[in-house]
Structure formats: C-alpha cells, structure tokens
Write an enzyme that holds these catalytic residues in place. Structure first.
Site, PDB file in Angstrom:
ATOM      1  N   GLU A 116       0.826  -1.215   0.000  1.00  0.00           N
ATOM      2  CA  GLU A 116       0.000   0.000   0.000  1.00  0.00           C
ATOM      3  C   GLU A 116       0.857   1.260   0.000  1.00  0.00           C
ATOM      4  O   GLU A 116       0.355   2.348   0.276  1.00  0.00           O
ATOM      5  CB  GLU A 116      -0.949   0.014   1.212  1.00  0.00           C
ATOM      6  CG  GLU A 116      -1.864  -1.182   1.347  1.00  0.00           C
ATOM      7  CD  GLU A 116      -2.884  -1.346   0.224  1.00  0.00           C
ATOM      8  OE1 GLU A 116      -2.885  -0.519  -0.716  1.00  0.00           O
ATOM      9  OE2 GLU A 116      -3.659  -2.306   0.283  1.00  0.00           O
ATOM     10  N   HIS A 140      -2.699   2.257   8.340  1.00  0.00           N
ATOM     11  CA  HIS A 140      -3.799   1.449   7.800  1.00  0.00           C
ATOM     12  C   HIS A 140      -3.965   0.210   8.669  1.00  0.00           C
ATOM     13  O   HIS A 140      -2.986  -0.503   8.925  1.00  0.00           O
ATOM     14  CB  HIS A 140      -3.475   1.048   6.359  1.00  0.00           C
ATOM     15  CG  HIS A 140      -4.351  -0.028   5.810  1.00  0.00           C
ATOM     16  ND1 HIS A 140      -5.724   0.058   5.766  1.00  0.00           N
ATOM     17  CD2 HIS A 140      -4.050  -1.241   5.268  1.00  0.00           C
ATOM     18  CE1 HIS A 140      -6.223  -1.027   5.216  1.00  0.00           C
ATOM     19  NE2 HIS A 140      -5.235  -1.843   4.910  1.00  0.00           N
ATOM     20  N   HIS A 142      -6.817  -3.188   9.849  1.00  0.00           N
ATOM     21  CA  HIS A 142      -8.018  -3.982   9.552  1.00  0.00           C
ATOM     22  C   HIS A 142      -8.871  -4.033  10.820  1.00  0.00           C
ATOM     23  O   HIS A 142      -8.805  -4.989  11.588  1.00  0.00           O
ATOM     24  CB  HIS A 142      -7.618  -5.385   9.089  1.00  0.00           C
ATOM     25  CG  HIS A 142      -6.904  -5.395   7.773  1.00  0.00           C
ATOM     26  ND1 HIS A 142      -6.420  -6.540   7.205  1.00  0.00           N
ATOM     27  CD2 HIS A 142      -6.618  -4.397   6.899  1.00  0.00           C
ATOM     28  CE1 HIS A 142      -5.847  -6.258   6.029  1.00  0.00           C
ATOM     29  NE2 HIS A 142      -5.949  -4.954   5.833  1.00  0.00           N
ATOM     30  N   GLU A 170     -17.696  11.876  22.903  1.00  0.00           N
ATOM     31  CA  GLU A 170     -16.467  12.604  22.576  1.00  0.00           C
ATOM     32  C   GLU A 170     -15.989  12.391  21.143  1.00  0.00           C
ATOM     33  O   GLU A 170     -14.992  12.985  20.723  1.00  0.00           O
ATOM     34  CB  GLU A 170     -15.385  12.273  23.600  1.00  0.00           C
ATOM     35  CG  GLU A 170     -15.834  12.811  24.962  1.00  0.00           C
ATOM     36  CD  GLU A 170     -14.785  12.799  26.043  1.00  0.00           C
ATOM     37  OE1 GLU A 170     -13.613  12.573  25.741  1.00  0.00           O
ATOM     38  OE2 GLU A 170     -15.172  13.029  27.197  1.00  0.00           O
ATOM     39  N   HIS A 211     -12.705  -3.617   4.046  1.00  0.00           N
ATOM     40  CA  HIS A 211     -11.250  -3.788   4.120  1.00  0.00           C
ATOM     41  C   HIS A 211     -10.654  -3.204   5.408  1.00  0.00           C
ATOM     42  O   HIS A 211      -9.977  -3.913   6.137  1.00  0.00           O
ATOM     43  CB  HIS A 211     -10.592  -3.152   2.882  1.00  0.00           C
ATOM     44  CG  HIS A 211      -9.129  -3.374   2.778  1.00  0.00           C
ATOM     45  ND1 HIS A 211      -8.475  -3.560   1.585  1.00  0.00           N
ATOM     46  CD2 HIS A 211      -8.151  -3.426   3.736  1.00  0.00           C
ATOM     47  CE1 HIS A 211      -7.182  -3.742   1.803  1.00  0.00           C
ATOM     48  NE2 HIS A 211      -6.968  -3.653   3.095  1.00  0.00           N
TER      49      HIS A 211
HETATM   50  P1  13P Z   1       1.164  -5.427   3.064  1.00  0.00           P
HETATM   51  O1  13P Z   1       1.601  -6.682   3.780  1.00  0.00           O
HETATM   52  O2  13P Z   1       1.728  -5.356   1.669  1.00  0.00           O
HETATM   53  O3  13P Z   1       1.424  -4.198   3.877  1.00  0.00           O
HETATM   54  O4  13P Z   1      -0.411  -5.527   2.829  1.00  0.00           O
HETATM   55  C1  13P Z   1      -1.273  -5.659   3.939  1.00  0.00           C
HETATM   56  C2  13P Z   1      -2.565  -4.956   3.710  1.00  0.00           C
HETATM   57  O5  13P Z   1      -3.258  -4.680   4.674  1.00  0.00           O
HETATM   58  C3  13P Z   1      -2.978  -4.605   2.336  1.00  0.00           C
HETATM   59  O6  13P Z   1      -4.059  -3.720   2.337  1.00  0.00           O
HETATM   60 ZN    ZN Z   2      -5.232  -3.857   4.221  1.00  0.00          ZN
END
Ligand code: 13P
Ligand code: ZN
Length: 273
Positions: A116, A140, A142, A170, A211
């Site tokens: 990413e 980023h 999950h 809050e 995602h």
């Molecule tokens: P990477 O291992 O390449 O960082 O990918 C993980 C991910 O969350 C892709 O969206």
């Molecule tokens: Zn991801």
C-alpha cells in the site's frame, strides 16, 4: 547504540505492537509509514546503506521528492516488528522526481515496503499539503467493527460520519471533520491510492469498504488515538445494532453542535440536519 534505539524508531515499533494487541493486524494485515524530519534523517544516516535500486511507484508527488519514510514491509507481520525490526520494517528514500523509492535501511532478509505504499505516499502528499507539513503518519489497519459496518451502513461519508459521531459523546471532538468512505476496490495499486487521497483532501481518516481504515496525523499518539477512537465508535454501533431492537435514542444533531462548541472544534455542518 542501534538505529532502533532512536526515539522515532521506538515510537514506530510501539505503534505496531499496540495495533497488533488490539486485534487489528491478523497475519500481514495493515501497514504504517512515517515521514522523517530532516533531524531524524541525520540521526539515522550512520546506518544507511547505499546503492539499492530505485523502484517506480506508479504515482507521483513533487512535494515529497527527497523525503525519507519508515515503512512496514509488504507481507511482514506487525506481531514480529518489535522482535526483529531490521527484518520487518525499512527506511526508504524518495527520488528527486517524487515517483520512486529505494531502501536505505532494513528488510535485511529481503522484501519491499508495504504494497500500500502508493496509497500511503499519496495520502502523505495530500495531508502534508493540507496541514502545512504537520502530518507525518499514515496508518492502515483492519479494524473489525468498522469493517462490519461497511456491510450494513450506506457507503457514504455522511452516513459513516454521523453514525460514528453519535456512538459516543467525545467522537465529534476527536474527528469533527468526519470520515471519508472509499467504495470497495482492489487494494495495493495506484487506483485506490488516488481515490483515497481525493478524500484525504477533506478528511484525516478514510474507510475502505470491506477492508479497513486509513488514519493520518502529526505523530504516533494522535494517529493511533484516531484509529482507536473510530474503531471503538464502530464497535459501540455494532453492539447497539446487535441488540436487535433498533436504535431507540441517540445524540441529537443539536447535541453534536453543542459538544463541538463546548470543546472549541468545528464540526462538518453539511453532515448535520
Ligand atoms: P502489506 O503486507 O503489503 O502491507 O499488505 C497488507 C494490507 O493490509 C494490504 O491492504
Ligand atoms: Zn489492508
């Protein structure tokens, strides 16, 4: 003294550990980048290696030419970062055109920065521009409850911002600008990078449908705190909806205005009734 003893490296590694413990980083899920200050680049410089090849990114940002980033490695696990940072994270230098990177430290057993990286890079470009250079972190994760909400709420900035603001008093103080929502797209390329950075012109967080979440901020604490707050807000919403009786009462729009006023933040009025 090791490079990983530097404060900035310790902060990066700590965030990886904290995110893993929250349950946001199954396997290699999620990624983190940090734009180093010139002073931090100087401090890291003794450990830099020369001569690694430039790798084109497929995106370009002139305002990031010559910058250096710490990045998690593609396919590397957050849970392993603190055990062996040199094998799981890296520092990359950006070329003079702002369209390619090369590794100057880390990933000693091989590998590349996160898949990413184009999204992180374009988000850094936009957020650096809109914050006068203050933004340094793109994260980023999950985040499970937020991902769950992308199956039941309309995929609009307005619907997500309102639901998250109203989940806890809050929330409008922490993200008064709301959140953007990127529809489902294939991850890891220029297309999702450009869609995300369009939203990052307005928001400091962007949801990726089915995602996860991208957050930005000036430092590790603020950025982790934003991720944590948004995911907790989503979790509360999921729990309330899971009671199966619908939402009987919630915070009113005027209530959101009053909280924003009391805490001296500007809430995105266009999302309020
Ligand atoms: P990477 O291992 O390449 O960082 O990918 C993980 C991910 O969350 C892709 O969206
Ligand atoms: Zn991801």
């Amino acid at each position: 003294m090791k490079i990983t003893d530097l404060e900035v490296m310790r902060g990066f590694i700590r965030l990886c550990d904290d995110g893993f413990r929250q349950g946001w980083h199954e396997r290699n899920g999620g990624n983190l980048t940090y734009r180093l200050t010139p002073e931090e680049v100087d401090a890291c410089n003794p450990w830099f290696v020369q001569g690694r090849p430039w790798v084109s990114m497929g995106v370009q940002a002139e305002n990031l030419a010559g910058e250096y980033f710490i990045a998690t490695g593609s396919g590397k696990y957050f849970r392993n970062v603190s055990l062996a940072p040199q094998d799981n994270i890296c520092i990359v230098e950006i070329n003079a055109q702002g369209d390619a990177w090369r590794i100057v430290w880390g990933l000693e057993k091989g590998g590349n920065p996160t898949s990413e990286f184009p999204s992180h890079f374009m988000n850094h470009s936009v957020r650096a521009e809109t914050t006068g250079g203050a933004c340094r972190v793109i994260y980023h994760a999950h985040t499970p409850s937020l991902i769950a909400l992308t199956f039941v709420l309309p995929l609009t900035d307005r619907d997500f911002s309102r639901a998250l603001w109203k989940s806890a008093t809050e929330c409008p103080v922490v993200f008064p600008g709301g959140v953007g929502v990127v529809p489902w797209m294939v991850p890891g390329g220029a297309e999702i990078a450009l869609a995300t950075c369009e939203l990052m012109k307005k928001y400091d967080a962007a949801v990726w449908a089915h995602h996860g979440l991208f957050c930005s901020g000036p430092d590790f604490d603020t950025t982790f705190g934003l991720m944590h707050t948004i995911e907790k807000a989503a979790d509360i919403t999921v729990r309330a909806l899971s009671c199966g009786q619908g939402i009987r009462q919630t915070i009113s729009d005027d209530g959101l205005r009053d909280v924003a006023k009391a805490f001296g933040v500007v809430i995105r009025e266009e999302f309020l009734d």
